[in-house]
Design a protein around this motif. Structure first.
Motif, PDB file in Angstrom:
ATOM      1  N   GLN A 254       9.843 -11.911  -7.269  1.00  0.00           N
ATOM      2  CA  GLN A 254       9.484 -11.361  -5.965  1.00  0.00           C
ATOM      3  C   GLN A 254       8.776 -10.022  -6.129  1.00  0.00           C
ATOM      4  O   GLN A 254       8.964  -9.318  -7.110  1.00  0.00           O
ATOM      5  CB  GLN A 254      10.709 -11.203  -5.081  1.00  0.00           C
ATOM      6  CG  GLN A 254      11.335 -12.516  -4.684  1.00  0.00           C
ATOM      7  CD  GLN A 254      12.513 -12.310  -3.750  1.00  0.00           C
ATOM      8  OE1 GLN A 254      12.887 -11.191  -3.413  1.00  0.00           O
ATOM      9  NE2 GLN A 254      13.116 -13.410  -3.326  1.00  0.00           N
ATOM     10  N   ILE A 255       7.945  -9.702  -5.147  1.00  0.00           N
ATOM     11  CA  ILE A 255       7.153  -8.475  -5.164  1.00  0.00           C
ATOM     12  C   ILE A 255       7.722  -7.490  -4.155  1.00  0.00           C
ATOM     13  O   ILE A 255       8.086  -7.861  -3.045  1.00  0.00           O
ATOM     14  CB  ILE A 255       5.680  -8.781  -4.814  1.00  0.00           C
ATOM     15  CG1 ILE A 255       5.068  -9.772  -5.797  1.00  0.00           C
ATOM     16  CG2 ILE A 255       4.847  -7.505  -4.720  1.00  0.00           C
ATOM     17  CD1 ILE A 255       4.935  -9.261  -7.204  1.00  0.00           C
ATOM     18  N   ARG A 256       7.757  -6.234  -4.543  1.00  0.00           N
ATOM     19  CA  ARG A 256       8.155  -5.147  -3.651  1.00  0.00           C
ATOM     20  C   ARG A 256       7.146  -4.013  -3.786  1.00  0.00           C
ATOM     21  O   ARG A 256       6.482  -3.861  -4.812  1.00  0.00           O
ATOM     22  CB  ARG A 256       9.542  -4.596  -4.010  1.00  0.00           C
ATOM     23  CG  ARG A 256      10.671  -5.581  -3.893  1.00  0.00           C
ATOM     24  CD  ARG A 256      11.002  -5.878  -2.438  1.00  0.00           C
ATOM     25  NE  ARG A 256      12.215  -6.652  -2.313  1.00  0.00           N
ATOM     26  CZ  ARG A 256      12.287  -7.979  -2.378  1.00  0.00           C
ATOM     27  NH1 ARG A 256      11.201  -8.673  -2.600  1.00  0.00           N
ATOM     28  NH2 ARG A 256      13.431  -8.609  -2.235  1.00  0.00           N
ATOM     29  N   VAL A 257       7.054  -3.220  -2.735  1.00  0.00           N
ATOM     30  CA  VAL A 257       6.212  -2.018  -2.732  1.00  0.00           C
ATOM     31  C   VAL A 257       7.080  -0.870  -2.249  1.00  0.00           C
ATOM     32  O   VAL A 257       7.733  -0.973  -1.211  1.00  0.00           O
ATOM     33  CB  VAL A 257       4.986  -2.188  -1.805  1.00  0.00           C
ATOM     34  CG1 VAL A 257       4.157  -0.917  -1.772  1.00  0.00           C
ATOM     35  CG2 VAL A 257       4.136  -3.367  -2.231  1.00  0.00           C
ATOM     36  N   ARG A 258       7.100   0.206  -3.010  1.00  0.00           N
ATOM     37  CA  ARG A 258       7.847   1.383  -2.567  1.00  0.00           C
ATOM     38  C   ARG A 258       7.157   1.974  -1.339  1.00  0.00           C
ATOM     39  O   ARG A 258       5.930   2.053  -1.277  1.00  0.00           O
ATOM     40  CB  ARG A 258       7.878   2.454  -3.658  1.00  0.00           C
ATOM     41  CG  ARG A 258       8.764   2.146  -4.806  1.00  0.00           C
ATOM     42  CD  ARG A 258       8.819   3.357  -5.744  1.00  0.00           C
ATOM     43  NE  ARG A 258       9.530   3.030  -6.950  1.00  0.00           N
ATOM     44  CZ  ARG A 258       8.948   2.712  -8.111  1.00  0.00           C
ATOM     45  NH1 ARG A 258       7.638   2.728  -8.210  1.00  0.00           N
ATOM     46  NH2 ARG A 258       9.668   2.405  -9.166  1.00  0.00           N
TER      47      ARG A 258
END
Length: 63
Positions: A42-46
């Protein structure tokens, strides 16, 4: 120190009003916010990275 907010990709796409494919093209060209890939894929962005990316876009368009 407050906990760092990590946004899921659908939330990022909704905020910047962009399709997933256009977002990935932009990132591949080196023009997107920094992405974090979790061990499960999965991808996350701060939040701070997304805000900094927005600020940089605003500065470059004002110049």
């Amino acid at each position: 120190m407050p906990k760092q907010e990590h946004l899921k990709l659908p939330a990022v796409l909704a905020e910047i009003d962009m399709s997933r494919s256009a977002f990935y093209r932009m990132v591949a060209r080196g023009h997107g916010p920094k992405l974090l890939k979790l061990p499960n894929g999965q991808i996350r962005v701060r939040r701070t990275d997304l805000d900094a990316w927005w600020a940089a876009l605003e500065q470059s368009s004002a110049a």
